[in-house]
Design an enzyme around this catalytic site. Sequence first.
Site, PDB file in Angstrom:
ATOM      1  N   LEU A   1      10.369 -21.169  -4.208  1.00  0.00           N
ATOM      2  CA  LEU A   1       9.326 -20.362  -3.571  1.00  0.00           C
ATOM      3  C   LEU A   1       8.048 -20.310  -4.420  1.00  0.00           C
ATOM      4  O   LEU A   1       8.126 -20.267  -5.650  1.00  0.00           O
ATOM      5  CB  LEU A   1       9.884 -18.947  -3.363  1.00  0.00           C
ATOM      6  CG  LEU A   1       8.989 -17.870  -2.778  1.00  0.00           C
ATOM      7  CD1 LEU A   1       9.840 -16.894  -1.951  1.00  0.00           C
ATOM      8  CD2 LEU A   1       8.254 -17.092  -3.850  1.00  0.00           C
TER       9      LEU A   1
ATOM     10  N   ASP B   1       0.823  -1.211   0.000  1.00  0.00           N
ATOM     11  CA  ASP B   1       0.000   0.000   0.000  1.00  0.00           C
ATOM     12  C   ASP B   1       0.861   1.266   0.000  1.00  0.00           C
ATOM     13  O   ASP B   1       1.953   1.277   0.571  1.00  0.00           O
ATOM     14  CB  ASP B   1      -0.901  -0.023   1.242  1.00  0.00           C
ATOM     15  CG  ASP B   1      -2.063   0.931   1.116  1.00  0.00           C
ATOM     16  OD1 ASP B   1      -2.319   1.446   0.009  1.00  0.00           O
ATOM     17  OD2 ASP B   1      -2.728   1.173   2.139  1.00  0.00           O
TER      18      ASP B   1
ATOM     19  N   HIS C   1       2.700   3.099  -8.899  1.00  0.00           N
ATOM     20  CA  HIS C   1       2.609   1.659  -9.132  1.00  0.00           C
ATOM     21  C   HIS C   1       3.866   1.157  -9.843  1.00  0.00           C
ATOM     22  O   HIS C   1       4.401   0.109  -9.515  1.00  0.00           O
ATOM     23  CB  HIS C   1       1.364   1.325  -9.964  1.00  0.00           C
ATOM     24  CG  HIS C   1       0.080   1.720  -9.291  1.00  0.00           C
ATOM     25  ND1 HIS C   1      -0.197   1.405  -7.988  1.00  0.00           N
ATOM     26  CD2 HIS C   1      -0.996   2.408  -9.745  1.00  0.00           C
ATOM     27  CE1 HIS C   1      -1.383   1.882  -7.658  1.00  0.00           C
ATOM     28  NE2 HIS C   1      -1.900   2.504  -8.707  1.00  0.00           N
TER      29      HIS C   1
HETATM   30  C1  FPP Z   1      -1.848   0.019  -3.529  1.00  0.00           C
HETATM   31  O1  FPP Z   1      -1.412   1.373  -3.579  1.00  0.00           O
HETATM   32  C2  FPP Z   1      -1.261  -0.777  -4.619  1.00  0.00           C
HETATM   33  C3  FPP Z   1      -1.962  -1.324  -5.673  1.00  0.00           C
HETATM   34  C4  FPP Z   1      -3.411  -1.136  -5.853  1.00  0.00           C
HETATM   35  C5  FPP Z   1      -1.320  -2.121  -6.734  1.00  0.00           C
HETATM   36  C6  FPP Z   1       0.051  -2.648  -6.446  1.00  0.00           C
HETATM   37  C7  FPP Z   1       0.467  -3.566  -7.524  1.00  0.00           C
HETATM   38  C8  FPP Z   1       1.739  -3.815  -7.875  1.00  0.00           C
HETATM   39  C9  FPP Z   1       2.916  -3.171  -7.223  1.00  0.00           C
HETATM   40  C10 FPP Z   1       2.018  -4.782  -8.983  1.00  0.00           C
HETATM   41  C11 FPP Z   1       1.587  -6.174  -8.695  1.00  0.00           C
HETATM   42  C12 FPP Z   1       1.506  -6.964  -9.933  1.00  0.00           C
HETATM   43  C13 FPP Z   1       1.853  -8.287 -10.076  1.00  0.00           C
HETATM   44  C14 FPP Z   1       1.602  -8.958 -11.370  1.00  0.00           C
HETATM   45  C15 FPP Z   1       2.457  -9.055  -8.999  1.00  0.00           C
HETATM   46  P1  FPP Z   1      -2.519   2.543  -3.570  1.00  0.00           P
HETATM   47  O2  FPP Z   1      -2.771   2.947  -4.984  1.00  0.00           O
HETATM   48  O3  FPP Z   1      -3.728   2.059  -2.831  1.00  0.00           O
HETATM   49  O4  FPP Z   1      -1.789   3.658  -2.797  1.00  0.00           O
HETATM   50  P2  FPP Z   1      -2.510   4.817  -1.928  1.00  0.00           P
HETATM   51  O5  FPP Z   1      -3.132   4.122  -0.742  1.00  0.00           O
HETATM   52  O6  FPP Z   1      -1.363   5.694  -1.553  1.00  0.00           O
HETATM   53  O7  FPP Z   1      -3.509   5.490  -2.812  1.00  0.00           O
END
Ligand code: FPP
Length: 253
Positions: A132, A20, A37
Amino acid sequence: MLPSDLDPGRIPDHIACVMDGNGRWAEQRNLPRTEGHTAGEQSLFEVLDAADRLGVGWFTVYAFSTENWRRPVDEVQFLLRFNEEILLGRQQELHERDIRIRFIGRRDRRVPRRLVRRMDEAAALTRDNTGLTFTIAFNYGGRAELVDAVQRIVDGGVKRVTEKTIARHLYDPEMPDPDLVIRTSGEYRISNFLLWELAYSELVFSDVLWPDFGRENLYEAIKEYQDRDRRYGGVGGPAGASDASGSDPADTA
Ligand code: FPP
């Protein structure tokens, strides 16, 4: 090399992560949220690498939740493509490292067929790997998982339901319960992640935003885990752990 303050005999077998803070990381830099992201991908693979080197057996991440469809359409579109590109770009490297890729989550009509194909390909490519297991929770919600499990139990005509019946109907019945769940960005919530599976997990919350979270932060979280006393409702030690999932005598069924 193992950080000296970690006990090699008590590395968690399964670590699950709520990654997050990507959006806030980007906003703090006056960048579009999507840049957060993109930066989060680096953290993910650094932390996965560190977990693998420590001998962690299972590593699970919350990549896209059943609630994430509520985000602005542009961000949803970005996340769908982003996940697909990560799979395409990383699966070979993960395969060469003997990592097994699995997915948990709902495959409803909102998930583009092409992405579903990519997920199946990545899982098929790596299915016989013995290192893993990297589980990606995609279009995942803990309540949805329980609803889907119960529906399949009902459809199967089962008359007597025990904890083991439910556990056998989860998205991946082979996945052990997480020992450690890490959530970054200073949010103290579970947000519908692995609701059944984390009944006895140790929860570690970090204030660091996910794109700034790296291997050192993982070591700190494991250290905090190792300093905890897991009692599973008993009075000490992990002896009661097996009871935690099978306390009903009928669970032997
Ligand atoms: C939350 O941050 C994060 C996400 C919704 C997506 C995270 C995904 C990745 C890092 C890639 C994963 C992909 C694979 C294929 C493993 P947020 O947008 O909720 O942050 P905020 O709370 O600051 O708004």
